[in-house]
Motif scaffolding. Structure first.
Motif, PDB file in Angstrom:
ATOM      1  N   MET A   1       0.911  -1.211  -0.010  1.00 43.47           N
ATOM      2  CA  MET A   1       0.243  -0.293  -0.002  1.00 43.47           C
ATOM      3  C   MET A   1       0.814   1.087  -0.067  1.00 43.47           C
ATOM      4  O   MET A   1       1.683   1.451   0.992  1.00 43.47           O
ATOM      5  N   ASN A   2       0.540   2.329  -0.919  1.00 43.67           N
ATOM      6  CA  ASN A   2       1.460   3.482  -0.972  1.00 43.67           C
ATOM      7  C   ASN A   2       0.797   4.320  -0.227  1.00 43.67           C
ATOM      8  O   ASN A   2      -0.203   5.028  -0.428  1.00 43.67           O
ATOM      9  N   MET A   3       1.436   5.036   0.642  1.00 47.92           N
ATOM     10  CA  MET A   3       1.155   6.204   1.725  1.00 47.92           C
ATOM     11  C   MET A   3       2.079   7.183   1.395  1.00 47.92           C
ATOM     12  O   MET A   3       2.301   8.020   2.549  1.00 47.92           O
ATOM     13  N   ARG A  69      -4.696   4.419  -3.634  1.00 52.96           N
ATOM     14  CA  ARG A  69      -3.691   4.404  -2.535  1.00 52.96           C
ATOM     15  C   ARG A  69      -3.278   2.537  -2.482  1.00 52.96           C
ATOM     16  O   ARG A  69      -2.135   2.398  -2.141  1.00 52.96           O
ATOM     17  N   ALA A  70      -4.371   1.753  -2.643  1.00 52.58           N
ATOM     18  CA  ALA A  70      -3.951   0.369  -3.021  1.00 52.58           C
ATOM     19  C   ALA A  70      -4.861  -0.191  -4.168  1.00 52.58           C
ATOM     20  O   ALA A  70      -5.747   0.118  -4.354  1.00 52.58           O
ATOM     21  N   ARG A  71      -4.423  -0.844  -4.805  1.00 55.78           N
ATOM     22  CA  ARG A  71      -5.078  -1.616  -6.046  1.00 55.78           C
ATOM     23  C   ARG A  71      -4.595  -2.847  -6.237  1.00 55.78           C
ATOM     24  O   ARG A  71      -3.829  -3.495  -7.456  1.00 55.78           O
ATOM     25  N   VAL A  76      -8.972  -2.546  -2.515  1.00 55.58           N
ATOM     26  CA  VAL A  76      -8.914  -1.336  -3.313  1.00 55.58           C
ATOM     27  C   VAL A  76      -9.024  -0.405  -2.220  1.00 55.58           C
ATOM     28  O   VAL A  76     -10.004  -0.246  -1.570  1.00 55.58           O
ATOM     29  N   MET A  77      -8.246   0.696  -2.272  1.00 52.22           N
ATOM     30  CA  MET A  77      -8.165   1.949  -1.531  1.00 52.22           C
ATOM     31  C   MET A  77      -7.909   3.072  -2.434  1.00 52.22           C
ATOM     32  O   MET A  77      -6.994   3.070  -3.114  1.00 52.22           O
ATOM     33  N   ILE A  78      -9.107   4.142  -2.398  1.00 53.21           N
ATOM     34  CA  ILE A  78      -8.905   5.351  -3.267  1.00 53.21           C
ATOM     35  C   ILE A  78      -9.225   6.762  -2.640  1.00 53.21           C
ATOM     36  O   ILE A  78     -10.247   6.601  -1.523  1.00 53.21           O
ATOM     37  N   ASP A  79      -8.242   7.409  -2.665  1.00 49.77           N
ATOM     38  CA  ASP A  79      -8.692   8.803  -2.018  1.00 49.77           C
ATOM     39  C   ASP A  79      -9.486   9.802  -2.994  1.00 49.77           C
ATOM     40  O   ASP A  79      -8.913   9.937  -4.051  1.00 49.77           O
TER      41      ASP A  79
END
Length: 100
Positions: A1-3, A69-71, A76-79
């Motif tokens: 996960m890219n933060m 943010r994660a795929r 899946v995490m999207i801002d």
């Protein structure tokens, strides 16, 4: 996960996995409409919502920034960040103006 980068304003979590599929898009639009400029909603889901992203781009245009943010295939995490103006203001949302 890219933060790597963190939004300056608070991040409001939105976990779509717990919302019935029938209501999911309406709930997401409502949550995005409630954001103020500079605010971010962190969307979490169990799949990549490509049809939803197309709807969001059509509805909000350049007023909504979309950043994964994660795929992963299972997470899946999207801002979603309001860039300028209030989402929906230029789409004829029908709000009376007393809501914000």
């Amino acid at each position: 996960m890219n933060m790597a980068s963190t939004p300056a304003e608070p991040v409001h979590p939105f976990d779509a996995r717990g919302i019935g599929k029938r209501f999911r898009h309406a709930a997401i639009f409502g949550a995005l409409d409630a954001l103020h400029p500079g605010e971010t909603m962190r969307f979490i889901n169990d799949h990549d919502p490509l049809p939803l992203l197309a709807q969001l781009r059509e509805r909000y245009g350049k007023t909504l920034m979309i950043e994964y943010r994660a795929r992963e295939s299972f997470a899946v995490m999207i801002d979603f960040t309001v860039a300028a103006g209030r989402p929906g203001d230029d789409t004829g949302s029908g709000c009376c103006g007393a809501c914000g």
